[in-house]
Design a protein around this motif. Structure first.
Motif, PDB file in Angstrom:
ATOM      1  N   ARG A   1       3.063  12.326  -4.807  1.00 37.45           N
ATOM      2  CA  ARG A   1       3.457  10.881  -5.058  1.00 37.45           C
ATOM      3  C   ARG A   1       2.953  10.146  -6.190  1.00 37.45           C
ATOM      4  NH1 ARG A   1       3.477  12.770   0.186  1.00 37.45           N
ATOM      5  NH2 ARG A   1       5.183  12.342   1.679  1.00 37.45           N
TER       6      ARG A   1
ATOM      7  N   PHE B   1      -3.806   9.478  -9.876  1.00 41.08           N
ATOM      8  CA  PHE B   1      -4.438   8.228 -10.218  1.00 41.08           C
ATOM      9  C   PHE B   1      -5.719   8.681 -11.105  1.00 41.08           C
ATOM     10  CE2 PHE B   1      -2.109   4.681  -8.567  1.00 41.08           C
ATOM     11  CZ  PHE B   1      -1.524   5.542  -7.456  1.00 41.08           C
TER      12      PHE B   1
ATOM     13  N   GLY C   1       0.727  -1.017   0.227  1.00 43.50           N
ATOM     14  CA  GLY C   1       0.194   0.070   0.146  1.00 43.50           C
ATOM     15  C   GLY C   1       0.890   1.256   0.113  1.00 43.50           C
ATOM     16  N   THR C   2       2.109   1.074  -0.796  1.00 41.97           N
ATOM     17  CA  THR C   2       2.718   2.527  -0.724  1.00 41.97           C
ATOM     18  C   THR C   2       2.057   3.159  -1.885  1.00 41.97           C
ATOM     19  OG1 THR C   2       4.289   1.584  -2.483  1.00 41.97           O
ATOM     20  CG2 THR C   2       4.888   1.418  -0.305  1.00 41.97           C
TER      21      THR C   2
ATOM     22  N   PRO D   1      -2.625   9.814  -3.449  1.00 41.91           N
ATOM     23  CA  PRO D   1      -2.201   9.103  -2.264  1.00 41.91           C
ATOM     24  C   PRO D   1      -2.305  10.325  -0.890  1.00 41.91           C
ATOM     25  CG  PRO D   1      -0.572   8.788  -3.970  1.00 41.91           C
ATOM     26  CD  PRO D   1      -1.418   9.843  -4.323  1.00 41.91           C
TER      27      PRO D   1
ATOM     28  N   GLN E   1       1.515   5.589   3.502  1.00 37.54           N
ATOM     29  CA  GLN E   1       0.284   4.920   3.237  1.00 37.54           C
ATOM     30  C   GLN E   1      -0.087   5.234   1.828  1.00 37.54           C
ATOM     31  OE1 GLN E   1       0.502   6.436   6.043  1.00 37.54           O
ATOM     32  NE2 GLN E   1       1.064   4.844   7.265  1.00 37.54           N
ATOM     33  N   GLY E   2      -0.806   4.195   1.236  1.00 33.74           N
ATOM     34  CA  GLY E   2      -1.189   4.491  -0.313  1.00 33.74           C
ATOM     35  C   GLY E   2      -2.761   4.868  -0.207  1.00 33.74           C
ATOM     36  N   ASN E   3      -3.538   4.955   0.771  1.00 31.38           N
ATOM     37  CA  ASN E   3      -4.729   5.151   0.582  1.00 31.38           C
ATOM     38  C   ASN E   3      -5.199   6.475  -0.064  1.00 31.38           C
ATOM     39  OD1 ASN E   3      -3.833   5.411   3.519  1.00 31.38           O
ATOM     40  ND2 ASN E   3      -5.020   6.953   3.298  1.00 31.38           N
ATOM     41  N   LEU E   4      -6.153   6.544  -0.655  1.00 30.57           N
ATOM     42  CA  LEU E   4      -6.525   7.610  -1.732  1.00 30.57           C
ATOM     43  C   LEU E   4      -7.357   8.624  -1.226  1.00 30.57           C
ATOM     44  CD1 LEU E   4      -6.598   5.564  -5.066  1.00 30.57           C
ATOM     45  CD2 LEU E   4      -4.495   6.683  -4.198  1.00 30.57           C
TER      46      LEU E   4
END
Lengths: 115, 111
Positions: B31, B34, A98-99, B91, B96-99
């Motif tokens: 970063r 999308f 989840g990066t 992000p 963390q990658g939560n959008l």
């Protein structure tokens, strides 16, 4: 078809009840994310799990909880339901931890209606 | 506070009439950005990821571009099947990658 599956597609229940939404990630993906989409709020991040462990938390209510099992499927539990919880709930998965470089692939969603 | 704003909220085009959708963002250190397409009642479908200013990506009639403060989704000679809501997301700050999603642009293409 993204490869992410969600069940059930539709759920109708009453206020005060508890429901469980299920998600199976794409084969090989280790991260699962849960999002809520309502008409006025858009897509809102709830919670992320990576390989069974909670990784990040968003605006998830205390009445909501989630877990990811050893086979990597995930469940989102919603309790003491209120009318305002009616929404589309989406699960997404990504290959890594989840990066920010991970692409998230979304499932078809579960439409929850609370009467 | 990190934010994503999309404009216009809705766009009606005639088939073949090219246009652009805008996504502006305020995040501390971009970063990645999308783009997704969402049909009514369905899950968002991934279109593009852009990582750095100046980057461009194309897929059929769609081209996404990125600057330091915004991204554009250009639609060339659209067809009715391009009708959908187009979402952009970035992000959340940190590792963390939560959008964080914008509210989307609802595109209607009339034949």
């Amino acid at each position: 078809d993204s490869g992410v599956t969600q069940t059930p597609k539709h759920l109708i229940t009453a206020t005060g009840q508890r429901v469980t939404l299920r998600c199976s990630p794409r084969s090989g993906d280790l991260s699962v994310y849960w999002y809520q989409q309502s008409l006025d709020q858009g897509l809102q991040f709830l919670i992320q799990y990576y390989n069974g462990e909670e990784r990040a938390k968003g605006n998830i209510l205390e009445r909501f909880s989630a877990q990811q099992f050893p086979d990597l499927h995930s469940e989102l539990n919603l309790s003491s339901l209120e009318l305002g919880d009616s929404a589309l709930y989406f699960c997404a998965s990504s290959p890594g931890g989840g990066t920010y470089t991970d692409t998230q692939y979304f499932g078809p969603g579960t439409r929850l209606t609370v009467l | 506070e990190d934010q994503v704003t999309q404009s216009p909220e809705a766009l009606r085009l005639q088939e073949g009439e090219s246009s652009s959708l805008n996504c502006s963002y305020t995040v501390s250190g971009l970063r990645g950005l999308f783009w997704y397409r969402q049909d009514p009642g369905k899950g968002p479908e991934f279109l593009f990821t852009l990582y750095s200013a100046g980057e461009e990506k194309e897929k059929e009639r769609l081209k996404a571009t990125l600057t330091k403060k915004e991204s554009f989704l250009h639609i060339t000679a659209p067809k009715p099947e391009d009708s959908a809501t187009y979402l952009c997301a970035v992000p959340y700050g940190g590792s963390q990658g939560n959008l964080i999603f914008g509210k989307g642009t609802k595109l209607s293409v009339k034949p």
